[in-house]
Design a protein around this motif. Structure first.
Motif, PDB file in Angstrom:
ATOM      1  N   MET A  67       0.838  -1.201   0.000  1.00 57.16           N
ATOM      2  CA  MET A  67       0.000   0.000   0.000  1.00 57.16           C
ATOM      3  C   MET A  67       0.877   1.257   0.000  1.00 57.16           C
ATOM      4  O   MET A  67       1.879   1.307   0.686  1.00 57.16           O
ATOM      5  CB  MET A  67      -0.893   0.003   1.254  1.00 57.16           C
ATOM      6  CG  MET A  67      -1.850   1.169   1.284  1.00 57.16           C
ATOM      7  SD  MET A  67      -2.739   1.323   2.831  1.00 57.16           S
ATOM      8  CE  MET A  67      -3.604  -0.231   2.928  1.00 57.16           C
ATOM      9  N   LEU A  68       0.464   2.231  -0.808  1.00 56.69           N
ATOM     10  CA  LEU A  68       1.204   3.491  -0.806  1.00 56.69           C
ATOM     11  C   LEU A  68       0.934   4.234   0.492  1.00 56.69           C
ATOM     12  O   LEU A  68      -0.128   4.102   1.087  1.00 56.69           O
ATOM     13  CB  LEU A  68       0.766   4.379  -1.968  1.00 56.69           C
ATOM     14  CG  LEU A  68       0.783   3.831  -3.387  1.00 56.69           C
ATOM     15  CD1 LEU A  68       0.426   4.950  -4.373  1.00 56.69           C
ATOM     16  CD2 LEU A  68       2.139   3.252  -3.722  1.00 56.69           C
TER      17      LEU A  68
ATOM     18  N   GLN B 246      -5.868   1.891  -8.383  1.00 56.55           N
ATOM     19  CA  GLN B 246      -6.367   3.156  -8.913  1.00 56.55           C
ATOM     20  C   GLN B 246      -5.301   3.975  -9.631  1.00 56.55           C
ATOM     21  O   GLN B 246      -5.619   4.739 -10.540  1.00 56.55           O
ATOM     22  CB  GLN B 246      -6.984   3.979  -7.781  1.00 56.55           C
ATOM     23  CG  GLN B 246      -6.037   4.296  -6.635  1.00 56.55           C
ATOM     24  CD  GLN B 246      -6.719   5.150  -5.560  1.00 56.55           C
ATOM     25  OE1 GLN B 246      -7.711   5.817  -5.811  1.00 56.55           O
ATOM     26  NE2 GLN B 246      -6.184   5.135  -4.354  1.00 56.55           N
TER      27      GLN B 246
ATOM     28  N   SER C 292      -1.331  -2.701  -4.499  1.00 52.97           N
ATOM     29  CA  SER C 292      -1.445  -2.494  -3.055  1.00 52.97           C
ATOM     30  C   SER C 292      -2.221  -3.644  -2.417  1.00 52.97           C
ATOM     31  O   SER C 292      -3.189  -4.143  -2.994  1.00 52.97           O
ATOM     32  CB  SER C 292      -2.155  -1.171  -2.778  1.00 52.97           C
ATOM     33  OG  SER C 292      -1.411  -0.103  -3.308  1.00 52.97           O
TER      34      SER C 292
ATOM     35  N   GLY D  47     -10.590  10.816   2.425  1.00 52.73           N
ATOM     36  CA  GLY D  47     -10.878  10.333   3.775  1.00 52.73           C
ATOM     37  C   GLY D  47     -10.313  11.241   4.845  1.00 52.73           C
ATOM     38  O   GLY D  47     -10.335  10.899   6.036  1.00 52.73           O
ATOM     39  N   GLY D  48      -9.809  12.400   4.462  1.00 55.83           N
ATOM     40  CA  GLY D  48      -9.233  13.318   5.436  1.00 55.83           C
ATOM     41  C   GLY D  48      -9.772  14.720   5.227  1.00 55.83           C
ATOM     42  O   GLY D  48     -10.960  14.960   5.414  1.00 55.83           O
TER      43      GLY D  48
ATOM     44  N   ARG E  35      -0.460   9.595   5.389  1.00 54.61           N
ATOM     45  CA  ARG E  35      -1.622   8.723   5.609  1.00 54.61           C
ATOM     46  C   ARG E  35      -1.585   7.568   4.607  1.00 54.61           C
ATOM     47  O   ARG E  35      -0.961   7.671   3.559  1.00 54.61           O
ATOM     48  CB  ARG E  35      -2.933   9.498   5.415  1.00 54.61           C
ATOM     49  CG  ARG E  35      -3.125  10.672   6.360  1.00 54.61           C
ATOM     50  CD  ARG E  35      -3.442  10.233   7.765  1.00 54.61           C
ATOM     51  NE  ARG E  35      -3.684  11.393   8.617  1.00 54.61           N
ATOM     52  CZ  ARG E  35      -4.885  11.914   8.855  1.00 54.61           C
ATOM     53  NH1 ARG E  35      -5.961  11.378   8.309  1.00 54.61           N
ATOM     54  NH2 ARG E  35      -5.025  12.953   9.637  1.00 54.61           N
ATOM     55  N   ASP E  36      -2.338   6.519   4.932  1.00 56.03           N
ATOM     56  CA  ASP E  36      -2.409   5.360   4.052  1.00 56.03           C
ATOM     57  C   ASP E  36      -3.162   5.697   2.761  1.00 56.03           C
ATOM     58  O   ASP E  36      -4.075   6.525   2.751  1.00 56.03           O
ATOM     59  CB  ASP E  36      -3.127   4.199   4.750  1.00 56.03           C
ATOM     60  CG  ASP E  36      -2.222   3.470   5.723  1.00 56.03           C
ATOM     61  OD1 ASP E  36      -1.055   3.917   5.884  1.00 56.03           O
ATOM     62  OD2 ASP E  36      -2.666   2.480   6.323  1.00 56.03           O
ATOM     63  N   GLU E  37      -2.808   4.968   1.716  1.00 59.25           N
ATOM     64  CA  GLU E  37      -3.446   5.148   0.401  1.00 59.25           C
ATOM     65  C   GLU E  37      -4.968   5.019   0.463  1.00 59.25           C
ATOM     66  O   GLU E  37      -5.688   5.651  -0.317  1.00 59.25           O
ATOM     67  CB  GLU E  37      -2.878   4.088  -0.556  1.00 59.25           C
ATOM     68  CG  GLU E  37      -3.431   4.118  -1.959  1.00 59.25           C
ATOM     69  CD  GLU E  37      -3.124   2.829  -2.699  1.00 59.25           C
ATOM     70  OE1 GLU E  37      -2.152   2.143  -2.338  1.00 59.25           O
ATOM     71  OE2 GLU E  37      -3.867   2.500  -3.638  1.00 59.25           O
ATOM     72  N   THR E  38      -5.468   4.192   1.398  1.00 59.01           N
ATOM     73  CA  THR E  38      -6.914   3.963   1.469  1.00 59.01           C
ATOM     74  C   THR E  38      -7.684   5.250   1.778  1.00 59.01           C
ATOM     75  O   THR E  38      -8.889   5.294   1.600  1.00 59.01           O
ATOM     76  CB  THR E  38      -7.249   2.907   2.529  1.00 59.01           C
ATOM     77  OG1 THR E  38      -6.535   3.215   3.725  1.00 59.01           O
ATOM     78  CG2 THR E  38      -6.869   1.517   2.054  1.00 59.01           C
ATOM     79  N   GLU E  39      -7.002   6.288   2.263  1.00 55.46           N
ATOM     80  CA  GLU E  39      -7.691   7.553   2.531  1.00 55.46           C
ATOM     81  C   GLU E  39      -7.736   8.456   1.301  1.00 55.46           C
ATOM     82  O   GLU E  39      -8.323   9.532   1.357  1.00 55.46           O
ATOM     83  CB  GLU E  39      -7.002   8.302   3.683  1.00 55.46           C
ATOM     84  CG  GLU E  39      -7.162   7.605   5.031  1.00 55.46           C
ATOM     85  CD  GLU E  39      -6.781   8.495   6.206  1.00 55.46           C
ATOM     86  OE1 GLU E  39      -6.439   9.681   5.994  1.00 55.46           O
ATOM     87  OE2 GLU E  39      -6.808   7.997   7.348  1.00 55.46           O
ATOM     88  N   TYR E  40      -7.091   8.027   0.214  1.00 61.92           N
ATOM     89  CA  TYR E  40      -6.968   8.905  -0.964  1.00 61.92           C
ATOM     90  C   TYR E  40      -7.686   8.324  -2.177  1.00 61.92           C
ATOM     91  O   TYR E  40      -7.845   7.116  -2.309  1.00 61.92           O
ATOM     92  CB  TYR E  40      -5.499   9.091  -1.336  1.00 61.92           C
ATOM     93  CG  TYR E  40      -4.661   9.767  -0.283  1.00 61.92           C
ATOM     94  CD1 TYR E  40      -4.550  11.153  -0.254  1.00 61.92           C
ATOM     95  CD2 TYR E  40      -3.968   9.023   0.663  1.00 61.92           C
ATOM     96  CE1 TYR E  40      -3.765  11.783   0.703  1.00 61.92           C
ATOM     97  CE2 TYR E  40      -3.185   9.638   1.619  1.00 61.92           C
ATOM     98  CZ  TYR E  40      -3.081  11.019   1.639  1.00 61.92           C
ATOM     99  OH  TYR E  40      -2.308  11.629   2.583  1.00 61.92           O
ATOM    100  N   LYS E  41      -8.059   9.221  -3.076  1.00 62.10           N
ATOM    101  CA  LYS E  41      -8.530   8.820  -4.402  1.00 62.10           C
ATOM    102  C   LYS E  41      -7.602   9.432  -5.442  1.00 62.10           C
ATOM    103  O   LYS E  41      -7.103  10.545  -5.270  1.00 62.10           O
ATOM    104  CB  LYS E  41      -9.957   9.313  -4.646  1.00 62.10           C
ATOM    105  CG  LYS E  41     -11.002   8.603  -3.801  1.00 62.10           C
ATOM    106  CD  LYS E  41     -11.410   7.281  -4.431  1.00 62.10           C
ATOM    107  CE  LYS E  41     -12.608   6.678  -3.746  1.00 62.10           C
ATOM    108  NZ  LYS E  41     -12.409   6.424  -2.316  1.00 62.10           N
TER     109      LYS E  41
END
Lengths: 105, 207, 406
Positions: free
Chosen positions: A1-2, C290, C299, A61-62, A12-18
């Motif tokens: 994960m980025l 993505q 990921s 997500g932020g 922050r983790d990639e899951t918070e971004y688009k």
């Protein structure tokens, strides 16, 4: 994960971004004046480099703000983050050529 | 205008139906975790240019400055102000929403600002006790260790993959603020997550 | 059929020639599509003085990494025509190539989980039938008869409301497909040249006359780019842009299990697809990562999401173990359809942009690309898939049929 450093919220983790694709693509000043070919270029064609790529991200997500990053599409390393008001930062030719900075990492 | 007094009496909080479950599902012991909804807090969303004259007038009403850094919380009792973004804040308060929103909107009049009552947007789940941090760490990607996450810090992040505001009041007190429609999911997730930390309150009290 | 059994093939199925200084045609990319292109250039058009240039090893890119699903149930006429042509070729290729590459027509279920999903699916079934593609609409109970391990309980978050079913769809063993094509190409005289990366194009004005490679200059006035993942990189060397973005696409397999899963199941909504390979691994995948990426990795949270979706549909997988995950690079087009045809450079042709689903089209892609390279004109099947559609606006939007990567 980025992991990506939001200019306002920090790392922050990639899951918070688009992801938002290529950065610095300006809307045509006079769309009606464009030829079909020029409009197609604006609408459908984007850079797709193997190497440093200036791209848009939103911290959905932020703080929900859009910003830009230069990320190497070979190593996925985020080389720089900057706000929409900043110019694209210079990336050293060495990193552009090899994907890694001097001395390795 | 509608009779708000009547409406208040009809109002239901997102976790009203889970109140007993949360109480009985809390765990006791050395790593106790208590789960409880704090319903109906007043929440006001503010967007304004920081440092502007309008922002100054808003700060005057709040009796607190608008925090400038991610994670920062200002205010000392009446109203707490959480940083949401470089030009966006959330006021959490026990004052009546119509009076707080009214005075904020008066203060912002003539300036460029947005003041919106979002009290129904989120609810607050208080997660308290010596096991609180460990429970949240199971589902939150942010580093919650005290070296990285100080007392009185609030951030937007995710818990169990849904977006929440997370406000650490002190070492053993966290406020998790999910959107209303996701609150029961977060409640169910928390009830499951606390299970390994001690005996359920219901078992101890024989409920 | 006199098929040889997998595992019994001779040690070398093709020669390892040095490149000649010139060829009548050169195919860049030794994956499935490149091999099929060379095969049909030789077989259909009699062009045997040709070469495949592969920068790594044969079929080591997406051909080694895809999840082998074959189907033709696409929505639009243009897509149905080319994918159905591919399926008909798949049905005859094991015999034609004299190689049992384990093509198994076990059917595919595309699940519907919402009212809109149902409407879209039924529409696609009707469209498929009009195009001669075998397609049926199944109720949830009928789905359970085809695949008993699917959870059709109404209690889940996204209940199975039904599915489209294409009985002729299936899977094949991807590496064996590559070896079968490679052996046939070699037998007809095609040079398969590995470790030979194209580093530039030689042009006379706007006409291609050859390529520079890591193994020297190779002249040819007919060049086909069939280099999924790296299409943009090659196009840039040739001096034009393609409307594609390269993304990581991940897949995974479980450890080996007894046969439990008799078909192929895809779900756009819950977002996973699952089949079971002949050896017994459960093969799963879903959408692309993505961001743009050439790293052949993605990921982990994407993998986690795929597995969560699989468990939602198949509770029986609850104790299955993940064996390995991997990633490839896919070229994604704005309309989720490929680009096959001429480029702005004369004599240079492109086959790219298949996104997440190129494997199923392998023989048809080779068929039409060979026609285009040999005659200089598009075949009627790839006429609609030219680069010019992004200017005319005649897009072929297959986001629905291609909604979950496969």
């Amino acid at each position: 994960m980025l992991q990506i450093k939001c200019p306002w919220c920090g790392l922050r983790d990639e899951t918070e971004y688009k992801y938002g694709g290529q950065a610095h693509v300006a809307y045509p000043e006079d769309p009606a004046a464009l030829s079909d070919e020029e409009w197609a270029q604006y609408l459908f064609f984007r850079d797709n480099p193997k190497g440093p790529f200036a791209e848009r991200w939103v911290h959905s997500g932020g703080c929900r703000k859009w910003f830009n990053a230069v990320r190497d599409t070979r190593t996925y390393e985020v080389l720089a983050v900057y706000t929409n008001n900043d110019p694209r930062p210079e990336i050293s030719p060495e990193i552009t050529a090899t994907g890694v900075a001097a001395g390795g990492q | 205008m509608a009779d708000l007094t009547t409406l208040q009496g009809l109002r239901r909080s997102p976790l009203q139906d889970m109140a007993a479950e949360l109480r009985n599902g809390s765990v006791q012991g050395d790593r106790a975790v208590l789960l409880r909804e704090w319903p109906f807090l007043t929440m006001v969303n503010i967007r304004v240019e920081p440092g502007s004259e309008t922002a100054g007038r808003i700060e005057g009403v709040l009796g607190a400055s608008l925090p400038q850094q991610c994670g920062d919380v200002t205010g000392d009792g009446a109203h707490s102000v959480l940083w949401l973004g470089p030009d966006e804040w959330l006021v959490i308060s026990q004052a009546a929403p119509e009076s707080l929103v009214g005075s904020l909107q008066s203060a912002a009049e003539g300036g460029r600002a947005q003041i919106v009552d979002v009290s129904a947007n989120r609810t607050v789940v208080e997660v308290t006790g010596p096991g609180a941090r460990e429970v949240l760490e199971k589902g939150c990607p942010t580093d919650l260790h005290p070296r990285a996450f100080a007392d009185n810090t609030a951030i937007s992040t995710s818990l169990a993959r849904v977006p929440v505001l997370l406000w650490k009041v002190d070492a053993n007190t966290f406020r998790v603020m999910p959107r209303a429609s996701l609150a029961s999911y977060v409640g169910v997730w928390l009830l499951d997550a606390v299970a390994e930390f001690g005996p359920r309150a219901s078992a101890v009290e024989g409920v | 059929m006199a098929n040889s059994m997998p595992g019994e093939h001779p040690e070398w199925l093709w020669r390892d020639p040095d490149p000649k200084s010139s060829y009548d045609a050169v195919v860049i990319g030794g994956g499935g599509h490149g091999l099929a292109t060379a095969y049909y250039l030789a077989k259909n058009h009699g062009m045997t003085n040709i070469a495949i240039l592969e920068k790594g090893w044969l079929a080591g890119g997406n051909m080694a990494r895809n999840t082998t699903i074959i189907r033709s149930n696409y929505l639009w006429d243009e897509s149905a025509a080319i994918y159905e042509h591919a399926l008909k070729l798949w049905e005859q290729l094991p015999e034609e190539l004299d190689y049992d590459f384990l093509f198994s027509q076990r059917g595919v279920l595309n699940l519907a989980h919402s009212l809109q999903d149902v409407r879209d699916s039924v529409r696609r079934v009707e469209a498929n039938r009009l195009n001669g593609v075998d397609a049926e609409w199944l109720t949830a109970e009928e789905v359970a008869k085809v695949c008993p391990i699917i959870n059709i309980s109404p209690d889940v978050r996204y209940p199975v409301l039904g599915a489209t079913y294409q009985p002729r769809a299936g899977i094949a063993k991807h590496d064996h497909v590559a070896w079968a094509f490679a052996r046939a190409c070699d037998a007809m005289g095609v040079d398969i040249i590995q470790n030979c990366e194209v580093t530039g194009f030689i042009k006379d004005g706007n006409r291609v006359t050859g390529v520079e490679t890591t193994r020297g200059r190779i002249l040819s006035d007919t060049v086909g780019m069939v280099a999924a993942g790296h299409s943009s990189v090659l196009a840039e060397k040739a001096g034009f842009r393609l409307p594609v973005q390269s993304h990581p696409l991940q897949a995974l397999v479980s450890e080996l299990y007894e046969p439990v899963h008799p078909t192929v199941v895809m779900s756009n909504y819950v977002h996973v697809y699952v089949s079971q390979a002949h050896k017994g691994e459960l093969v799963m995948g879903a959408g692309v990562d993505q961001y743009n990426g050439y790293g052949q990795r993605g990921s982990f949270h994407v993998i986690e999401h795929q597995m969560a979706a699989a468990l939602e549909l198949f509770p029986i997988f609850g104790r299955a173990h993940l064996l390995r995950t991997w990633g490839g690079i896919v070229d994604v087009c704005p309309d989720a359809s490929p680009i096959i045809g001429a480029t702005p450079v004369d004599g240079l042709y492109v086959n790219a942009g298949w996104g997440t689903g190129g494997f199923k089209a392998t023989p048809a892609a080779g068929w039409v690309m060979a026609h285009t390279m040999a005659t200089g004109e598009s075949h009627e099947l790839n006429q609609p898939f030219g680069l010019e559609r992004f200017t005319t606006g005649h897009l072929i939007d297959e986001h629905g049929a291609a909604g979950v990567a496969h």
